[in-house]
Design an enzyme around this catalytic site. Structure first.
Site, PDB file in Angstrom:
ATOM      1  N   ASP A   1       1.047  -1.021   0.148  1.00  0.00           N
ATOM      2  CA  ASP A   1      -0.120   0.042   0.046  1.00  0.00           C
ATOM      3  C   ASP A   1       0.847   1.313   0.036  1.00  0.00           C
ATOM      4  OD1 ASP A   1      -2.299   1.486   0.489  1.00  0.00           O
ATOM      5  OD2 ASP A   1      -3.098  -0.321   1.190  1.00  0.00           O
TER       6      ASP A   1
ATOM      7  N   ASP B   1      -3.173   4.823  -2.529  1.00  0.00           N
ATOM      8  CA  ASP B   1      -4.197   5.015  -1.500  1.00  0.00           C
ATOM      9  C   ASP B   1      -4.773   6.395  -2.341  1.00  0.00           C
ATOM     10  OD1 ASP B   1      -5.310   4.688   0.843  1.00  0.00           O
ATOM     11  OD2 ASP B   1      -4.664   6.604   1.419  1.00  0.00           O
TER      12      ASP B   1
ATOM     13  N   GLU C   1      -6.249   3.882  -6.283  1.00  0.00           N
ATOM     14  CA  GLU C   1      -7.378   3.663  -5.478  1.00  0.00           C
ATOM     15  C   GLU C   1      -7.918   5.388  -6.150  1.00  0.00           C
ATOM     16  OE1 GLU C   1      -9.883   4.032  -1.133  1.00  0.00           O
ATOM     17  OE2 GLU C   1      -8.084   4.943  -1.585  1.00  0.00           O
TER      18      GLU C   1
ATOM     19  N   HIS D   1     -11.070  -3.393   2.615  1.00  0.00           N
ATOM     20  CA  HIS D   1     -11.009  -2.898   4.202  1.00  0.00           C
ATOM     21  C   HIS D   1     -11.980  -1.635   4.479  1.00  0.00           C
ATOM     22  CE1 HIS D   1      -8.460  -0.307   2.477  1.00  0.00           C
ATOM     23  NE2 HIS D   1      -8.285   0.711   3.384  1.00  0.00           N
ATOM     24  N   ASP D   2     -12.628  -0.973   3.606  1.00  0.00           N
ATOM     25  CA  ASP D   2     -13.378   0.166   3.719  1.00  0.00           C
ATOM     26  C   ASP D   2     -14.920  -0.152   3.692  1.00  0.00           C
ATOM     27  OD1 ASP D   2     -11.041   1.686   4.205  1.00  0.00           O
ATOM     28  OD2 ASP D   2     -10.639   2.231   2.049  1.00  0.00           O
TER      29      ASP D   2
HETATM   30  C1  GLC Z   1      -8.260   5.155   1.478  1.00  0.00           C
HETATM   31  C2  GLC Z   1      -8.008   3.984   2.355  1.00  0.00           C
HETATM   32  C3  GLC Z   1      -8.746   4.079   3.839  1.00  0.00           C
HETATM   33  C4  GLC Z   1      -8.117   5.392   4.341  1.00  0.00           C
HETATM   34  C5  GLC Z   1      -8.083   6.621   3.708  1.00  0.00           C
HETATM   35  C6  GLC Z   1      -7.249   7.593   3.945  1.00  0.00           C
HETATM   36  O1  GLC Z   1      -9.558   5.413   0.964  1.00  0.00           O
HETATM   37  O2  GLC Z   1      -8.671   2.871   1.933  1.00  0.00           O
HETATM   38  O3  GLC Z   1      -8.803   2.928   4.597  1.00  0.00           O
HETATM   39  O4  GLC Z   1      -8.902   5.576   5.780  1.00  0.00           O
HETATM   40  O5  GLC Z   1      -7.650   6.411   2.091  1.00  0.00           O
HETATM   41  O6  GLC Z   1      -5.934   6.975   3.762  1.00  0.00           O
END
Ligand code: GLC
Ligand code: CA
Length: 555
Positions: free
Chosen positions: A98, A199, A254, A327-328
């Site tokens: 990540d 991320d 992402e 995980h979200d």
């Molecule tokens: C992304 C991650 C999430 C995190 C956010 C801030 O969306 O997947 O878990 O809280 O970024 O880093």
């Protein structure tokens, strides 16, 4: 069509805090992961995406990094990391890390320096602004509630944090920031990792002048509108030249707020930026007036329409990623299906079939391969996630929702649903730890766990194993062209994949009712490739069982 290992791969996401604890402190760790690599090899996955394991004060469970070149103490040491990486490679698997570089932790050395004075050499590593009219510089809201600006008395200015106030945003317009990030990435590549999951990478280029954002009805703050900013592609191309193109990597961005048009740039097959993006349209479909905090269910027709749009519009131009969980997100069987004991297993298999027969690289989130469900959290004290806790406070204090109402939404949509410990066996704490777990274990672990499923040839686990193996045997699953059938059915998701003289017909019943369907003539000679019920008759008029999934293949 051009072949690449990452197009043919299946990825498994590990959330290290909740995967496996090796030293009884209740927190998953690297040695725990290493001890479970045989399990992942048996499942058949090719790549592990590991959520952050870097040094972090854990305001957002590791997504707030204070040292990118160090391992979080709770997770182990760099030697443990090297051992894990060697173990992954020895089993023919790869590791994607990540990469969290839209922001750092406020405890990162750069930020500690940056906040010291307006003249500090690290000042411009972050985004500092004067206040306006006695308040924040603009109306932007943080994703974790409240304003996106934090006042810092030391220099009488505000810094930007699109997430928690302990996650200050880096200033990507500063070339030094980009250089530091790229050299850190090269450092990890030299260690032998195989890629990056980036991320919120779509947020790195902020709008010039940082103008106020639109305020949605019911919202307290404005939308930052930072997604797909003016320089994001330029910065990713620079990253590609400085890092990505120098190694054989898999990269996935992402991309909150990404559109099909933008995705074609981020993930173009020309290879100038990333391999693929995560888009979120299909998981945001039922969002309501309070954003994700809602009890609405996804409408199947809308879901089909969104999935099909990404399948067809990226074809030949960019590569898709496929996911229902991470995980979200809440657990998919609870959210898109039915987690009642009677249906849970068939339903988890149906959802898996629907996703894994599509075009793109599939992602399995830990426990999804067991059909793990949402967790019956009782009170706010059961939650650990900053997003849920802040939302509860903001929504109740502003009077936008009654405490019981918002608790109901947290139970359905809260991120902690995905973060309860992995259910390994039916011993205490699901075999995750012999200590006290950092977050509650889902009480259904006695019925739903890896040990039971490994012993049962009809389990969800073995069904995933079969789906993953099929992707390796059947080129059509990787490269076939996708087309949606029956777009108006509110019960069935039916689609085809076609590659030269081969054809697949995928039929998924998203309801608990029996649903009639007429198999098209051209599939008269088809064979069953996979299905979640025993079935011998697959021609002409058939009746789909509750949550049945059936894949037919010709040629
Ligand atoms: C992304 C991650 C999430 C995190 C956010 C801030 O969306 O997947 O878990 O809280 O970024 O880093
Ligand atoms: Ca531990």
């Amino acid at each position: 069509m051009e072949r690449s290992w990452w197009k043919e791969a299946v990825v498994y996401q590990i959330y290290p805090r909740s995967f496996m604890d090796s030293n009884a402190d209740g927190i998953g760790d690297l040695k725990g992961i290493t001890s479970r690599l045989d399990y992942l090899q048996e499942l058949g996955i090719d790549v592990i995406w590991l959520s952050p394991v870097y040094q972090s004060p854990n305001d957002d469970n590791g997504y707030d990094i204070s040292d990118y070149r160090a391992i979080m103490e709770e997770f182990g040491t760099m030697a443990d990391f090297d051992e894990m990486l060697a173990g992954i490679h020895a089993r023919g698997m790869k590791l994607v890390m990540d990469l969290v570089v839209n922001h750092t932790s406020d405890e990162h050395a750069w930020f500690v320096e940056s906040r010291k004075s307006r003249e500090n050499p690290y000042r411009d590593y972050y985004i500092w602004r004067e206040g306006k009219d006695g308040g924040a510089p603009n109306n932007w809201g943080s994703w974790f509630s409240g304003s996106a600006w934090q006042y810092d008395a030391r220099t009488d200015m505000y810094y930007l944090h699109l997430f928690s106030k302990k996650q200050p945003d880096l200033n990507w317009d500063n070339p030094k920031v980009r250089e530091e990030v790229f050299s850190m990435m090269n450092w990890w590549c030299e260690k032998g990792i195989d890629g990056f999951r980036m991320d919120v990478i779509s947020l790195i280029s902020k709008k010039p002048g940082l103008p106020d954002g639109a305020v949605a009805p019911g919202a307290l703050y404005g939308d930052s509108g930072c997604a797909n900013g003016p320089h994001v592609h330029e910065y990713l191309q620079e990253m590609n030249r400085a890092v990505l193109s120098r190694y054989d990597l898999m990269t996935v961005g992402e991309c909150a707020g990404v559109t099909v048009e933008e995705a074609k740039k981020y993930a173009s097959l020309n290879g100038k930026e990333l391999n693929m993006v995560f888009q979120f349209e299909h998981v945001e479909l039922c969002d309501g007036p309070l954003g994700k905090w809602t009890d609405r269910r996804v409408d199947l027709k809308a879901f089909k329409q969104v999935m099909s749009k990404w399948q067809t519009e990226l074809a030949g131009k960019a590569w898709n990623s496929l996911f229902l969980e991470n995980h979200d997100q809440p657990r998919s069987v609870s959210r898109f299906g039915n987690d009642a004991p009677k249906y849970r297993e068939v339903c988890a298999k149906m959802l898996a079939t629907c996703l894994h027969m599509m075009q793109g690289t599939p992602y399995v989130y830990q426990g999804e391969e067991l059909g793990m469900t949402n967790c019956p959290f009782q009170t706010l004290e059961d939650f650990r996630d900053i997003e849920s806790i802040n939302a509860f406070q903001e929504l109740t204090q502003s009077g936008k929702a009654a405490p019981e109402e918002i608790m109901g939404y947290l139970r359905l949509r809260g991120r902690d649903n995905a973060r309860t410990p992995m259910q390994w066996d039916d011993s205490e704490n699901a075999g995750f730890t012999t200590g006290t777990p950092w977050i509650m274990v889902n009480p259904n672990y006695r019925q739903i766990n890896a040990k039971t499923e490994l012993a049962d040839p009809n389990s969800v686990f073995h069904y995933y194993q079969k789906l993953i193996a099929l992707r390796k045997q059947e080129e059509i699953i990787v490269h076939g062209a996708y087309a949606l059938l029956e777009p108006d059915s509110g019960s069935l998701y039916v689609y085809t994949r076609i590659l030269e003289n081969q054809k697949l017909l995928v039929i998924c019943n998203f309801t608990k009712e029996e649903v009639p369907y007429r198999v098209p003539e051209e599939y008269a000679d088809a064979k069953v490739l996979i299905g979640n019920y025993e079935r011998s008759w697959v021609q002409g008029n058939i009746t789909l069982k509750p949550y049945e999934a059936l894949v037919l293949k010709c040629g």
